[in-house]
Write a protein that holds these residues in place. Structure first.
Motif, PDB file in Angstrom:
ATOM      1  N   PRO A 378       0.807  -1.234   0.000  1.00 62.17           N
ATOM      2  CA  PRO A 378       0.000   0.000   0.000  1.00 62.17           C
ATOM      3  C   PRO A 378       0.838   1.281   0.000  1.00 62.17           C
ATOM      4  N   CYS A 379       2.087   1.202   0.358  1.00 61.35           N
ATOM      5  CA  CYS A 379       2.952   2.379   0.374  1.00 61.35           C
ATOM      6  C   CYS A 379       3.969   2.329  -0.757  1.00 61.35           C
ATOM      7  N   TYR A 380       3.631   1.688  -1.862  1.00 63.11           N
ATOM      8  CA  TYR A 380       4.559   1.519  -2.966  1.00 63.11           C
ATOM      9  C   TYR A 380       4.880   2.841  -3.659  1.00 63.11           C
ATOM     10  N   SER A 381       3.844   3.686  -3.907  1.00 66.90           N
ATOM     11  CA  SER A 381       4.071   4.949  -4.606  1.00 66.90           C
ATOM     12  C   SER A 381       2.989   5.953  -4.220  1.00 66.90           C
ATOM     13  N   CYS A 382       3.134   7.155  -4.709  1.00 70.23           N
ATOM     14  CA  CYS A 382       2.169   8.215  -4.435  1.00 70.23           C
ATOM     15  C   CYS A 382       0.806   7.917  -5.042  1.00 70.23           C
ATOM     16  N   LYS A 383       0.737   6.948  -5.963  1.00 69.59           N
ATOM     17  CA  LYS A 383      -0.525   6.596  -6.596  1.00 69.59           C
ATOM     18  C   LYS A 383      -1.356   5.651  -5.732  1.00 69.59           C
ATOM     19  N   CYS A 384      -0.759   5.121  -4.679  1.00 69.83           N
ATOM     20  CA  CYS A 384      -1.495   4.225  -3.795  1.00 69.83           C
ATOM     21  C   CYS A 384      -2.456   5.028  -2.910  1.00 69.83           C
ATOM     22  N   ALA A 385      -3.587   4.395  -2.556  1.00 71.34           N
ATOM     23  CA  ALA A 385      -4.628   5.089  -1.788  1.00 71.34           C
ATOM     24  C   ALA A 385      -4.120   5.529  -0.416  1.00 71.34           C
ATOM     25  N   ASP A 386      -3.237   4.748   0.208  1.00 70.79           N
ATOM     26  CA  ASP A 386      -2.759   5.073   1.557  1.00 70.79           C
ATOM     27  C   ASP A 386      -1.599   6.053   1.563  1.00 70.79           C
ATOM     28  N   ALA A 387      -1.174   6.508   0.389  1.00 70.92           N
ATOM     29  CA  ALA A 387      -0.010   7.384   0.327  1.00 70.92           C
ATOM     30  C   ALA A 387      -0.247   8.709   1.047  1.00 70.92           C
ATOM     31  N   GLN A 388      -1.512   9.166   1.104  1.00 70.68           N
ATOM     32  CA  GLN A 388      -1.815  10.447   1.737  1.00 70.68           C
ATOM     33  C   GLN A 388      -1.974  10.342   3.251  1.00 70.68           C
ATOM     34  N   ASP A 389      -1.926   9.111   3.760  1.00 67.45           N
ATOM     35  CA  ASP A 389      -2.104   8.906   5.204  1.00 67.45           C
ATOM     36  C   ASP A 389      -0.731   8.818   5.860  1.00 67.45           C
ATOM     37  N   ALA A 390      -0.383   9.839   6.633  1.00 69.65           N
ATOM     38  CA  ALA A 390       0.940   9.901   7.254  1.00 69.65           C
ATOM     39  C   ALA A 390       1.151   8.790   8.269  1.00 69.65           C
ATOM     40  N   THR A 391       0.082   8.303   8.873  1.00 73.22           N
ATOM     41  CA  THR A 391       0.228   7.241   9.873  1.00 73.22           C
ATOM     42  C   THR A 391       0.483   5.895   9.216  1.00 73.22           C
ATOM     43  N   LYS A 392      -0.019   5.699   8.002  1.00 72.11           N
ATOM     44  CA  LYS A 392       0.160   4.428   7.304  1.00 72.11           C
ATOM     45  C   LYS A 392       1.437   4.423   6.451  1.00 72.11           C
ATOM     46  N   CYS A 393       1.716   5.539   5.808  1.00 75.66           N
ATOM     47  CA  CYS A 393       2.872   5.606   4.910  1.00 75.66           C
ATOM     48  C   CYS A 393       3.727   6.834   5.257  1.00 75.66           C
ATOM     49  N   PRO A 394       4.392   6.822   6.410  1.00 75.15           N
ATOM     50  CA  PRO A 394       5.194   7.988   6.801  1.00 75.15           C
ATOM     51  C   PRO A 394       6.347   8.272   5.847  1.00 75.15           C
ATOM     52  N   ALA A 395       6.829   7.256   5.153  1.00 71.81           N
ATOM     53  CA  ALA A 395       7.960   7.473   4.252  1.00 71.81           C
ATOM     54  C   ALA A 395       7.570   8.223   2.990  1.00 71.81           C
ATOM     55  N   LEU A 396       6.257   8.331   2.734  1.00 69.71           N
ATOM     56  CA  LEU A 396       5.805   9.012   1.512  1.00 69.71           C
ATOM     57  C   LEU A 396       5.385  10.444   1.804  1.00 69.71           C
ATOM     58  N   SER A 397       6.122  11.130   2.664  1.00 70.02           N
ATOM     59  CA  SER A 397       5.773  12.510   3.022  1.00 70.02           C
ATOM     60  C   SER A 397       5.818  13.431   1.810  1.00 70.02           C
ATOM     61  N   TYR A 398       6.676  13.092   0.841  1.00 67.71           N
ATOM     62  CA  TYR A 398       6.783  13.956  -0.343  1.00 67.71           C
ATOM     63  C   TYR A 398       5.538  13.866  -1.220  1.00 67.71           C
ATOM     64  N   CYS A 399       4.680  12.858  -0.951  1.00 66.29           N
ATOM     65  CA  CYS A 399       3.449  12.733  -1.737  1.00 66.29           C
ATOM     66  C   CYS A 399       2.337  13.647  -1.197  1.00 66.29           C
ATOM     67  N   ARG A 400       2.471  14.083   0.027  1.00 69.41           N
ATOM     68  CA  ARG A 400       1.399  14.849   0.656  1.00 69.41           C
ATOM     69  C   ARG A 400       1.657  16.334   0.478  1.00 69.41           C
ATOM     70  N   VAL A 401       0.777  17.007  -0.226  1.00 74.86           N
ATOM     71  CA  VAL A 401       0.919  18.429  -0.527  1.00 74.86           C
ATOM     72  C   VAL A 401       0.184  19.235   0.536  1.00 74.86           C
ATOM     73  N   THR A 402       0.904  20.127   1.163  1.00 72.33           N
ATOM     74  CA  THR A 402       0.294  21.002   2.199  1.00 72.33           C
ATOM     75  C   THR A 402      -0.150  22.304   1.552  1.00 72.33           C
ATOM     76  N   THR A 403      -1.443  22.610   1.762  1.00 74.80           N
ATOM     77  CA  THR A 403      -1.985  23.834   1.143  1.00 74.80           C
ATOM     78  C   THR A 403      -1.832  24.988   2.126  1.00 74.80           C
ATOM     79  N   VAL A 404      -1.193  26.045   1.733  1.00 75.34           N
ATOM     80  CA  VAL A 404      -0.994  27.229   2.574  1.00 75.34           C
ATOM     81  C   VAL A 404      -2.124  28.206   2.323  1.00 75.34           C
ATOM     82  N   PRO A 405      -2.885  28.546   3.391  1.00 70.19           N
ATOM     83  CA  PRO A 405      -4.022  29.479   3.176  1.00 70.19           C
ATOM     84  C   PRO A 405      -3.517  30.857   2.729  1.00 70.19           C
TER      85      PRO A 405
END
Length: 408
Positions: A378-405
Motif C-alpha cells: 500500500p505504500c509503494y508509490s504516491c498513486k497508492c490510496a494510503d499514500a496520503q495517510d501519514a500514519t500508514k505511509c510515513p515514508a511518503l511525506s513527499y506525496c502529501r501536498v500542504t496547502t498554505v491558506p
C-alpha cells in the motif's frame, strides 16, 4: 647493402662530399658564397660519374614488369631500380614476402625453406585465400594481420576447419590421420543426427561433422546425447544404439527421475507422470523433482484431487496452505487495473510467481496506475490510496501536498 664496385663507390663519395661542402659554404654566410659556387662543378661531375657507373656496371635488379607473383631479379645495367650485389640479396630485398617464391626458385641453388627463418613461422594459421572446402593451414611468412594462430598444424586444422567435409586440411598433415585425430573411433563428443528423420535418428560422433562448431549442441557421452536430444523418441532408436542398450529407463528403474503434468488428459481428472517416452521435447514442459511438487504446481485447484490421490501416501487435506495457493498469478485481463491473486483454483497455463510483488513486477511491470503494486504494498508509490495517510505511509511525506491558506 654494400656494393663492391670501386667506380660506383668513389662516385657516391665524391657526390656526397661535394654536396656537404656546398651546404657548409652556404651556412657560413655571404663570404662563403663564392666557395659554394666553386664546388658546384664538382657536384655535377660526381653526378655524371654516378650515372655513368650504373649505366656500365652489371648488378642485380628486380624485374617489376613481370608482376609481383612472377617477379624475379636479373643481372643488368639499370639506373631506374634498386641494385644488389647478389641475386639472393635482390630477392630478399625486393621480393621478401613473395608467397610464390618465384624469385628464389630462379637461384642456382634455391633455398629449401624460407630464407628469413628455417621452416617458416613457428605457428600455423588458416589460409583464407583458398575456398573453405579446399582450405588448409600454413606457416609461411609473413603472418597476415588479425589471423588466428595455432601451435601446430593439427591444432589449426581442428580449430579452423573442424567441420570441413572434404578433410583437405587434415589430409595436408605430414602424417594424415586414418581415423579421428582426437581418438580412435571418432570424435570425443556426440551430436544429434539432424540429417536423419527424428523418429529413427540417433547421436553420432563421426567425422566430418555436418555443421560448424557452435551450430549444434554437443554432449560428452552417447547416453547424455540420447537423453537430451531424443528424450521423447517413441522408437527408442537412439537408446538402442548404445553399446549396452538399457532394458528399462536409463535413469532409474520404473520411470524417469523427474515428473511432468499430463497435458494429454483432461485437467479435472489428470495427474503427474514420470513414464517413458515423454510426449514432448525437453524444455517444452515444466519438470519437477517429486510427484508432490508437480501436483501442487500443476493441479493446485483440482476439485477431484486426482493428482494428489496418485501419491503413494495421499494427504487427507490439502498439502498446500489453507486460504489460497502458495503461488501468485495474473488475475483477469484488465491490464490497467489488474492485480495478482493466489485464489484457488489456479487457471490452466497461467504463469506463477513465488510472491505477489514478483507477480506484479513480471505481469504488470509497466502498469501506469500501479494498481497491482499498491495492492501488494500500500505504500509503494504516491498513486497508492494510503499514500496520503501519514500514519500508514510515513515514508511518503513527499506525496502529501500542504496547502498554505492565502494571506489577507
Amino acid at each position: 647493402m654494400k656494393i663492391a664496385q670501386p667506380a660506383l663507390t668513389s662516385a657516391i663519395v665524391g657526390l656526397y662530399a661535394a654536396v656537404a661542402s656546398a651546404q657548409n659554404a652556404l651556412q657560413a654566410g655571404p663570404d662563403a658564397t663564392d666557395n659554394a659556387a666553386a664546388l658546384a662543378p664538382n657536384a655535377d661531375d660526381a653526378g655524371r660519374e654516378l650515372a655513368q657507373s650504373c649505366a656500365t656496371t652489371l648488378l642485380w635488379h628486380p624485374q617489376y614488369s613481370a608482376g609481383w607473383a612472377d617477379g624475379y631479379c636479373r643481372q643488368t645495367k639499370d639506373c631506374n631500380s634498386p641494385a644488389y650485389s647478389t641475386e639472393l640479396a635482390c630477392c630478399k630485398g625486393s621480393y621478401g614476402p613473395q608467397s610464390s617464391n618465384a624469385c628464389l626458385k630462379r637461384l642456382p641453388n634455391p633455398p629449401t625453406t624460407s630464407p628469413t627463418g628455417a621452416g617458416g613461422l613457428d605457428v600455423f594459421y588458416p589460409d583464407y585465400n583458398r575456398p573453405w572446402a579446399a582450405g588448409l593451414c600454413i606457416n609461411t611468412r609473413p603472418l597476415p594481420n588479425g589471423r588466428p594462430t595455432y601451435t601446430s598444424m593439427l591444432a589449426c586444422c581442428k580449430g579452423a576447419y573442424g567441420g570441413q567435409m572434404s578433410g583437405n586440411c587434415l589430409a595436408s598433415l605430414p602424417s594424415p590421420p586414418t581415423t579421428s585425430p582426437t581418438g580412435s573411433g571418432g570424435l570425443d563428443y556426440w551430436y544429434p543426427d539432424y540429417e536423419t528423420e527424428w523418429a529413427s535418428a540417433a547421436c553420432k560422433n563421426t567425422r566430418p561433422t555436418p555443421f560448424n562448431p557452435g551450430d549444434r549442441p554437443t554432449y560428452s557421452t552417447l547416453l547424455d546425447c540420447c537423453k537430451k536430444a531424443y528424450a521423447g523418441q517413441m522408437s527408442g532408436a537412439c537408446l538402442a544404439s548404445l553399446p549396452s542398450p538399457p532394458t528399462t529407463s536409463p535413469t532409474s528403474s520404473g520411470g524417469l527421475d523427474y515428473w511432468y503434468a499430463d497435458y494429454e488428459s483432461d485437467w479435472a481428472g489428470a495427474a503427474c507422470k514420470n513414464t517413458r517416452p515423454i510426449p514432448f521435447n525437453r524444455g517444452d514442459r515444466p519438470e519437477y523433482p517429486t510427484l508432490l511438487a508437480c501436483c501442487k504446481k500443476e493441479y493446485a485447484g483440482q476439485m477431484s484431487g486426482a493428482c494428489l490421490a496418485s501419491l503413494p501416501s495421499p494427504p487427507t487435506t490439502s498439502p498446500t496452505a489453507g486460504g489460497g495457493l502458495d503461488v501468485w498469478y495474473k488475475e483477469g485481463d484488465d491490464y490497467a487495473n489488474g492485480k495478482c491473486s493466489n485464489a484457488r483454483p489456479l487457471p490452466k497455463w497461467r504463469p506463477t510467481s513465488a510472491t505477489k510483488e514478483a507477480c506484479c513486477a513480471s505481469q504488470y511491470g509497466s502498469q501506469f496506475s500501479n494498481a497491482c503494486m499498491c495492492d501488494a504494498n500500500p505504500c509503494y508509490s504516491c498513486k497508492c490510496a494510503d499514500a496520503q495517510d501519514a500514519t500508514k505511509c510515513p515514508a511518503l511525506s513527499y506525496c502529501r501536498v500542504t496547502t498554505v491558506p492565502p494571506t489577507n
